[in-house]
Every structure is written in C-alpha cells, then in structure tokens.
Design a protein around this motif. Structure first.
Motif, PDB file in Angstrom:
ATOM      1  N   LEU A 100      -0.412 -12.097  -6.771  1.00 12.89           N
ATOM      2  CA  LEU A 100      -0.057 -12.995  -7.881  1.00 12.89           C
ATOM      3  C   LEU A 100       1.167 -12.475  -8.623  1.00 12.89           C
ATOM      4  O   LEU A 100       1.962 -13.228  -9.153  1.00 12.89           O
ATOM      5  CB  LEU A 100      -1.222 -13.132  -8.858  1.00 12.89           C
ATOM      6  CG  LEU A 100      -2.453 -13.888  -8.350  1.00 12.89           C
ATOM      7  CD1 LEU A 100      -3.527 -13.930  -9.420  1.00 12.89           C
ATOM      8  CD2 LEU A 100      -2.073 -15.301  -7.927  1.00 12.89           C
ATOM      9  N   ILE A 135     -11.393 -19.349  -2.558  1.00 11.91           N
ATOM     10  CA  ILE A 135     -11.022 -18.515  -3.707  1.00 11.91           C
ATOM     11  C   ILE A 135      -9.519 -18.260  -3.732  1.00 11.91           C
ATOM     12  O   ILE A 135      -8.865 -18.351  -4.771  1.00 11.91           O
ATOM     13  CB  ILE A 135     -11.789 -17.167  -3.651  1.00 11.91           C
ATOM     14  CG1 ILE A 135     -13.273 -17.389  -3.916  1.00 11.91           C
ATOM     15  CG2 ILE A 135     -11.219 -16.163  -4.631  1.00 11.91           C
ATOM     16  CD1 ILE A 135     -13.580 -18.148  -5.176  1.00 11.91           C
ATOM     17  N   ARG A 157      -7.847 -21.236  -4.935  1.00 14.57           N
ATOM     18  CA  ARG A 157      -8.114 -21.444  -6.350  1.00 14.57           C
ATOM     19  C   ARG A 157      -7.199 -20.574  -7.205  1.00 14.57           C
ATOM     20  O   ARG A 157      -6.722 -20.985  -8.258  1.00 14.57           O
ATOM     21  CB  ARG A 157      -9.574 -21.092  -6.643  1.00 14.57           C
ATOM     22  CG  ARG A 157     -10.233 -22.073  -7.576  1.00 14.57           C
ATOM     23  CD  ARG A 157     -11.632 -21.768  -7.958  1.00 14.57           C
ATOM     24  NE  ARG A 157     -11.798 -22.118  -9.357  1.00 14.57           N
ATOM     25  CZ  ARG A 157     -12.000 -23.364  -9.792  1.00 14.57           C
ATOM     26  NH1 ARG A 157     -12.134 -24.364  -8.956  1.00 14.57           N
ATOM     27  NH2 ARG A 157     -12.083 -23.615 -11.099  1.00 14.57           N
ATOM     28  N   LEU A 158      -6.956 -19.339  -6.729  1.00 18.05           N
ATOM     29  CA  LEU A 158      -6.094 -18.425  -7.476  1.00 18.05           C
ATOM     30  C   LEU A 158      -4.633 -18.844  -7.377  1.00 18.05           C
ATOM     31  O   LEU A 158      -3.849 -18.619  -8.283  1.00 18.05           O
ATOM     32  CB  LEU A 158      -6.242 -16.997  -6.934  1.00 18.05           C
ATOM     33  CG  LEU A 158      -7.522 -16.256  -7.316  1.00 18.05           C
ATOM     34  CD1 LEU A 158      -7.633 -14.951  -6.536  1.00 18.05           C
ATOM     35  CD2 LEU A 158      -7.554 -15.962  -8.813  1.00 18.05           C
ATOM     36  N   GLU A 159      -4.271 -19.451  -6.232  1.00 16.02           N
ATOM     37  CA  GLU A 159      -2.854 -19.750  -6.025  1.00 16.02           C
ATOM     38  C   GLU A 159      -2.466 -21.153  -6.451  1.00 16.02           C
ATOM     39  O   GLU A 159      -1.304 -21.515  -6.365  1.00 16.02           O
ATOM     40  CB  GLU A 159      -2.481 -19.503  -4.559  1.00 16.02           C
ATOM     41  CG  GLU A 159      -2.537 -18.018  -4.242  1.00 16.02           C
ATOM     42  CD  GLU A 159      -1.844 -17.651  -2.953  1.00 16.02           C
ATOM     43  OE1 GLU A 159      -1.123 -16.656  -2.945  1.00 16.02           O
ATOM     44  OE2 GLU A 159      -2.028 -18.388  -1.961  1.00 16.02           O
ATOM     45  N   LYS A 204      -1.846 -23.731  -9.309  1.00 17.16           N
ATOM     46  CA  LYS A 204      -1.535 -23.658 -10.725  1.00 17.16           C
ATOM     47  C   LYS A 204      -2.651 -24.224 -11.597  1.00 17.16           C
ATOM     48  O   LYS A 204      -3.087 -23.600 -12.555  1.00 17.16           O
ATOM     49  CB  LYS A 204      -0.236 -24.432 -10.951  1.00 17.16           C
ATOM     50  CG  LYS A 204       0.169 -24.568 -12.391  1.00 17.16           C
ATOM     51  CD  LYS A 204       1.489 -25.304 -12.469  1.00 17.16           C
ATOM     52  CE  LYS A 204       1.556 -26.204 -13.666  1.00 17.16           C
ATOM     53  NZ  LYS A 204       2.708 -27.096 -13.637  1.00 17.16           N
ATOM     54  N   LEU A 254      -5.886 -22.066 -11.498  1.00 17.74           N
ATOM     55  CA  LEU A 254      -5.659 -20.757 -12.104  1.00 17.74           C
ATOM     56  C   LEU A 254      -5.648 -20.906 -13.624  1.00 17.74           C
ATOM     57  O   LEU A 254      -6.259 -20.138 -14.359  1.00 17.74           O
ATOM     58  CB  LEU A 254      -4.336 -20.161 -11.623  1.00 17.74           C
ATOM     59  CG  LEU A 254      -3.969 -18.797 -12.220  1.00 17.74           C
ATOM     60  CD1 LEU A 254      -5.033 -17.756 -11.912  1.00 17.74           C
ATOM     61  CD2 LEU A 254      -2.618 -18.325 -11.716  1.00 17.74           C
ATOM     62  N   ARG A 255      -4.947 -21.946 -14.080  1.00 12.98           N
ATOM     63  CA  ARG A 255      -4.866 -22.200 -15.511  1.00 12.98           C
ATOM     64  C   ARG A 255      -6.256 -22.482 -16.081  1.00 12.98           C
ATOM     65  O   ARG A 255      -6.647 -21.963 -17.120  1.00 12.98           O
ATOM     66  CB  ARG A 255      -3.943 -23.388 -15.763  1.00 12.98           C
ATOM     67  CG  ARG A 255      -4.049 -23.926 -17.172  1.00 12.98           C
ATOM     68  CD  ARG A 255      -3.226 -25.162 -17.346  1.00 12.98           C
ATOM     69  NE  ARG A 255      -1.822 -24.809 -17.545  1.00 12.98           N
ATOM     70  CZ  ARG A 255      -0.903 -25.698 -17.902  1.00 12.98           C
ATOM     71  NH1 ARG A 255      -1.219 -26.964 -18.046  1.00 12.98           N
ATOM     72  NH2 ARG A 255       0.326 -25.325 -18.093  1.00 12.98           N
ATOM     73  N   ASP A 314      -9.243 -21.596 -14.884  1.00 19.46           N
ATOM     74  CA  ASP A 314     -10.124 -20.429 -14.879  1.00 19.46           C
ATOM     75  C   ASP A 314      -9.709 -19.404 -15.928  1.00 19.46           C
ATOM     76  O   ASP A 314     -10.542 -18.825 -16.613  1.00 19.46           O
ATOM     77  CB  ASP A 314     -10.124 -19.772 -13.489  1.00 19.46           C
ATOM     78  CG  ASP A 314     -10.770 -20.672 -12.453  1.00 19.46           C
ATOM     79  OD1 ASP A 314     -11.608 -21.502 -12.846  1.00 19.46           O
ATOM     80  OD2 ASP A 314     -10.430 -20.543 -11.258  1.00 19.46           O
ATOM     81  N   LEU A 315      -8.386 -19.182 -16.036  1.00 18.54           N
ATOM     82  CA  LEU A 315      -7.923 -18.240 -17.063  1.00 18.54           C
ATOM     83  C   LEU A 315      -8.278 -18.760 -18.442  1.00 18.54           C
ATOM     84  O   LEU A 315      -8.646 -18.000 -19.328  1.00 18.54           O
ATOM     85  CB  LEU A 315      -6.411 -18.052 -16.968  1.00 18.54           C
ATOM     86  CG  LEU A 315      -5.901 -16.905 -16.113  1.00 18.54           C
ATOM     87  CD1 LEU A 315      -4.378 -16.838 -16.205  1.00 18.54           C
ATOM     88  CD2 LEU A 315      -6.484 -15.562 -16.562  1.00 18.54           C
ATOM     89  N   GLY A 316      -8.151 -20.083 -18.606  1.00 19.00           N
ATOM     90  CA  GLY A 316      -8.486 -20.710 -19.889  1.00 19.00           C
ATOM     91  C   GLY A 316      -9.936 -20.424 -20.252  1.00 19.00           C
ATOM     92  O   GLY A 316     -10.236 -20.047 -21.387  1.00 19.00           O
ATOM     93  N   LEU A 369     -11.802 -17.971 -19.160  1.00 19.24           N
ATOM     94  CA  LEU A 369     -11.957 -16.541 -19.429  1.00 19.24           C
ATOM     95  C   LEU A 369     -11.467 -16.181 -20.834  1.00 19.24           C
ATOM     96  O   LEU A 369     -12.152 -15.489 -21.581  1.00 19.24           O
ATOM     97  CB  LEU A 369     -11.195 -15.725 -18.378  1.00 19.24           C
ATOM     98  CG  LEU A 369     -11.263 -14.204 -18.531  1.00 19.24           C
ATOM     99  CD1 LEU A 369     -12.694 -13.702 -18.423  1.00 19.24           C
ATOM    100  CD2 LEU A 369     -10.399 -13.505 -17.480  1.00 19.24           C
ATOM    101  N   PHE A 370     -10.285 -16.677 -21.190  1.00 19.55           N
ATOM    102  CA  PHE A 370      -9.758 -16.381 -22.527  1.00 19.55           C
ATOM    103  C   PHE A 370     -10.684 -16.939 -23.608  1.00 19.55           C
ATOM    104  O   PHE A 370     -10.914 -16.309 -24.632  1.00 19.55           O
ATOM    105  CB  PHE A 370      -8.339 -16.955 -22.695  1.00 19.55           C
ATOM    106  CG  PHE A 370      -7.280 -16.015 -22.210  1.00 19.55           C
ATOM    107  CD1 PHE A 370      -6.905 -16.012 -20.878  1.00 19.55           C
ATOM    108  CD2 PHE A 370      -6.668 -15.122 -23.074  1.00 19.55           C
ATOM    109  CE1 PHE A 370      -5.928 -15.127 -20.412  1.00 19.55           C
ATOM    110  CE2 PHE A 370      -5.700 -14.240 -22.628  1.00 19.55           C
ATOM    111  CZ  PHE A 370      -5.329 -14.243 -21.291  1.00 19.55           C
TER     112      PHE A 370
END
Lengths: 410, 200
Positions: free
Chosen positions: A15, A40, A43-45, A47, A50-51, A53-55, A57-58
C-alpha cells in the motif's frame, strides 16, 4: 520476502508502494492460495472499500468515544485478570480473630522505662536501614521506563511534555518516540507512575490535579483527559487534590470501587495485598461506587462528607467517622498512629523502610499512638519501640532486613 | 521486545496484557465490528477474548499463537452471538443467517490479515501531526469538502490548503510517492479541492 515477516507487513509495504518485486510476488502467491485472500487483497486495493474500512476503524478507536472505549476495555481486562484479594496470605490472619477477642485485654502501649532489653546490636543493624525517599519510575506508552530523579519531589504532565516541579526536563525528547510533539498531544496514551517500597512521588496531571503517591503504589493516567471525564487508576495509596471542573468529573478506579468527585481532597489506600480499600475525605464531597466485579455491587453509591472514611472490602462496605490525620499525614512526612493495631502500623513501616515483616506466635495486642517523622532511620524508630517493650528480632537478609515480631522463646 | 512480552505472560504477569491489547486490540475491534455491526457488542466480545487469553496462557506457545487465539476466540463469540439472534430472525423469516456466516479457517485468517493490515495503516497515519491527521480523516475517511473542513477546523480556506499540503508532504514521506495509498489520498483530496488545482 524477509523470513518470518507477517503477510500484513508486506501488504502495508504494498500500500505504501515500497514492496519489492519479490514481496509482490509473495503477495500474489498468498492471494492465490484462497478465494478469501483474493477478496481481502481487492478490498485493500480498492479505494472505496479501503476508505470504508479505515473509516470504521477510525470511528471505533480514534474518536473521543473511541479513546474512552479503549480505556474502558483495558480497565475491564485488568479487573478480570488481576490476582484475587490478599494473594500473599498473611500468616497472622488466623490470629486476627483471636486478637479481636483479646481486645478487652488490650493495653494502650505507652512509652515505659522499666525494661532494659538486650537488643543493642540488633538496633545498630537496623540503624543502617534508611527511610524511603523520592523514588519512582515513569512508564511510557511504548513501554520505556524512566527512573525519576531522587532530588526532585515530583513531575508535571503538561502539553509540552513532562518536566520536574522546578521546570527541568525529565530527559525525554518526546513523550512517545520519534514522532511529532503535536501528535503526542493529540493521541491519548496510558502512562504509569510507580513507586517502589520506600518510595514516594508527586505528580501534577494535565488538568492541574495534584497526586501524591505513597510507597509501593501505581497510578495509571491518560496523557490527556477526555472532554467528558477525567479517569485514573490507583493500586496502592495516594492523596488527591483534585482541581474543580463541573463538566468533567474526576474518577479514581481502584480494585472494587470507583471514587467520583468534581473537585476535593481525599486519600485512597487500596493496596492489592490488603483486604480493604479505604477512602478518606478531607475536603468537599465524593461518591464511592462499587465496581461491577465486586460481589456487593448492587449497593447504592456512598456519599462521603469531610472526616468520613469508606471501607470497601470484597464483601463489605461501611462508613466511619475518623481522625483524618491518621490517613493523610504521610504526605507531609509523618507516621501518625492513633490507636492503630500492630498490623496496620508495621505494614506502613515495612513499606516505607522496605523490610520484610514476620510475626512469630500471636500478634501483640497493643495499640500504637504517636506521631513520628518519616525521615528517621529504622534504628531510631525501633529504639522507641524497644523502650516501649515490644518483642522483636532483626534478621539481616542481603542488604535488607527481616523484622520478626513476637517473643523469641516460644 | 516480543519475546519479553511472551515470557512475561507465561510468568503470570497480567500487566503484559496491555501490550497485547495495544498490538491487536484495535484490529480486533474492527474485525468483530465487521461481523456483528454493533460497536458496544464488539467491545464486549473483544475484551472477553483477552480475559480468556489470560486464562489460557499456559497452553499458548508463541506470539503468533496468541494472535490466532485472540482472533479465533473473538470470531467464535461473534458467531455464537449471530446464531442466537439468528434463531429469533429465523422464527420470523424462516431462513437461517448462520449458514452463510464465516466459519472456515481460511476466511478467519484472511479477515485477521485484513484487520491487522488496517491497524498498521492506522499506525502510519498516527505518525502525522494532529492537524495533518485531522485533515486526513476529514478528507480521506469522511470525504468532506473544503468548506466543510474549514468550518469543522475553524480555519480559513488558505490555512486548510497549507495544512493539507503539509499533510500530503508528510504522507509522501510516510508512504513514498509512487504508492497506491498516496494516489488514493491524492484523488480523494483532488476531488474535493477543485479550488486548489495546484495541489501536488
């Protein structure tokens, strides 16, 4: 690929765009191993995902609520994994009941001149045992431990980092490693101040609240308080001078209880190896609530008034009117005994002078009275006790000593 | 460092649990949340997994073992929960949810790696300065417009621009420049910032 490196570290490198050809090949092999792996990687690659999932998590961990959540979880884990009450069984425990029955026969233990015991050499031995002093260790979020100066009384946790009371730095470049000082002030980390046996230290928390830590005690606190509450944890004994803030209650969690205040002064003694947690109120008002893990948790919170003390045990709870000085004078450099039992008094002394305490036979049924400076050597203290007729023996153990209380020939 | 933690755990020092909590706790929360879609429940199930880890410490053999124990325990608790709610759902709809819910090992491992990777990304973002982190969150994660960011941060548009280009410069350092991640960030930012076309 570097041997032993987790696939997730390789994925991070990918990444970041710094994965080598070998690493990318390894990732491809991994992705081909199962349909789930491929999903997976996509899912990580992608956009959008990724946005997303990060959202999540944050949201879960990086908001005010998130920081509280993490603190709450760590607390829960600690409370459910700590060793049970009084793990270090006291060999005198069975005698306590007997001692209680003998209370009627209790002699107030005053200084008496009629004994001339043969304890000179033993007292000389104890003369070398110096009293405790300003000793403490600060544990940072990354696990680094800093031994604090013995020439300083305390530290201040400020926005700009950690300094001693006189303003000199504690010798840390930043609070948590090679990142921005700004970043340190944004993220919330749990820090820990611990005193050994024979140690004491003062700390000023980010809200200006002062805490004095007695010997063998640990205070856990966040690098920054949240906007809704100020929560710390104590194991051992501490005196709190809490700065008033009506919008953010100050909470002190110890085993079995949570003390909630807005702004007051009080002392908490909650040593893990003792049966009871004692909260003594000096000024203002505090609420004492039982923690969920305490058997009598359904009890309504207690409100203490100045001069009152709450005693919370594994299955008991009571409020007494007490002589506050007995419980708070340690912070001003005194042992103050006012009818204390030998167990209470000697436990305090052993923590401060760092000696091992052994009872031989039954515990003397006497009471302790008096105000003694904490900066005397153990020898001069024992001289007083010797004069008073206490039977004891001083046994050297390495560079420490063992104090055996009770009659020698029994 | 890892070895010391593991040894401490074996020795029965419960304080070391907080090191393991720092290492996997956030990822586990995300992992559980993606299964049960309820933050409080995820919190409860993850903290229980740590309590169980403590109880099971004697039969754990390595850090990797601990990690898979935590994920497996959390996954099982999530499935138990889904099943118990599923019974109620089934009574209404006549269909079972648990049938398609994740139960294979390869799925568990893939989800674990996914969550752990995201926690690593999170750790990289946490290396930014507070303002940079905030701008990152607002633009990349929440997808706000410049105006919205201005009002949230109480900044002028120019200040946002500066903070943002600083954030990007740091991101560039953290994530190098050719990377996919940075590209994503750039696109997200560019989309929202037609008023700052020179942003590179």
């Amino acid at each position: 690929m570097r041997i032993g490196q987790d696939i997730e570290h390789l994925l991070l490198r990918r990444l970041q765009g710094i994965a080598t050809a070998d690493e990318n090949e390894f990732i491809e092999t991994w992705a081909n191993e199962s349909a789930e792996n491929r999903v997976i990687l996509n899912r990580l690659e992608t956009k959008q995902t990724l946005r997303e999932d990060l959202g999540v998590l944050f949201d879960l961990v990086d908001t005010e609520k998130g920081a509280e959540r993490l603190q709450r979880m760590e607390l829960h884990i600690r409370q459910h994994t700590q060793k049970p009450y009084a793990i270090r069984t006291r060999r005198w425990l069975p005698y306590v009941a007997a001692a209680a029955m003998l209370t009627l026969a209790t002699v107030a233990w005053m200084l008496r001149e009629d004994r001339v015991p043969d304890r000179r050499s033993q007292i000389d031995l104890a003369q070398r045992i110096q009293p405790g002093g300003n000793r403490a260790t600060l544990t940072l979020a990354d696990g680094r431990m800093v031994n604090l100066s013995e020439n300083q009384d305390g530290i201040v946790i400020g926005d700009e980092g950690i300094t001693y009371l006189d303003g000199t730095g504690v010798g840390l470049t930043t609070t948590q490693g090679p990142t921005d000082r700004e970043a340190a002030s944004l993220s919330v980390y749990q820090l820990e101040l611990s005193t050994p046996r024979g140690g004491q230290y003062q700390i000023t928390l980010p809200d200006g609240t002062n805490v004095w830590l007695n010997a063998e005690s640990t205070l856990r606190y966040p690098s920054r308080f949240s906007q809704r509450e100020r929560m710390v944890e104590i194991a051992g004994e501490a005196y709190f001078e809490v700065v008033k803030d009506h919008n953010r209650p100050f909470k002190v969690v110890s085993r079995g209880q949570t003390v909630e205040v807005l702004g007051t002064e009080f002392n908490i003694a909650a040593y893990p190896d003792e049966q009871n947690a004692k909260t003594t109120l000096v000024k203002g008002k505090v609420n004492v609530r039982l923690n969920a893990s305490t058997p009598s948790r359904d009890h309504a919170p207690l409100t203490l008034l100045p001069g009152q003390q709450a005693t919370v045990g594994a299955s008991s709870l009571r409020v007494d009117k007490v002589d506050v000085n007995q419980y708070v004078l340690w912070k001003d450099g005194f042992f103050y005994f006012n009818g204390h039992s030998p167990q209470e008094a000697f436990t305090q002394l052993s923590r401060w002078y760092d000696f091992e305490l052994v009872y031989r036979g039954s515990i003397p049924s006497v009471q302790f009275f008096g105000k003694i400076e904490r900066n005397k050597s153990l020898g001069s203290l024992l001289k007083i006790l010797n004069k008073a007729g206490l039977e004891f023996e001083v046994v050297p153990k390495g560079n420490k000593i063992q104090l055996v209380i009770g009659q020698q020939h029994q | 460092m890892e070895d010391t933690c593991f040894d401490q755990l074996k020795l029965g020092d419960e304080r070391v649990l907080s090191a393991y909590f720092n290492r996997h706790g956030r990822a586990l929360l995300l992992f559980a949340y993606r299964m049960v879609a309820d933050a409080s429940l995820a919190e409860e199930l993850v903290q229980d997994a740590y309590v169980k880890l403590w109880a099971a410490r004697h039969r754990l053999e390595s850090d990797a073992h601990i990690k898979s124990f935590l994920y497996r325990t959390t996954r099982n608790a999530c499935i138990d929960h889904l099943r118990s709610t599923d019974y109620r759902m089934q009574a209404v709809s006549g269909e079972s949810l648990a049938e398609n819910s994740i139960q294979t090992d390869s799925d568990l491992l893939a989800r674990m790696i996914h969550a752990e990777t995201l926690q690593l990304v999170y750790a990289e973002v946490k290396k930014l300065s507070p303002t940079q982190q905030q701008v990152f969150k607002l633009t990349f994660v929440e997808g706000l417009t410049t105006e919205e960011i201005c009002s949230q941060l109480e900044m002028t548009a120019n200040a946002v621009f500066i903070a943002r280009s600083k954030a990007l410069a740091t991101l560039k350092r953290v994530f190098k420049d050719t990377d996919l991640f940075l590209c994503l960030t750039f696109y997200a930012l560019m989309e929202r910032s037609a008023d700052f076309p020179t942003l590179t």
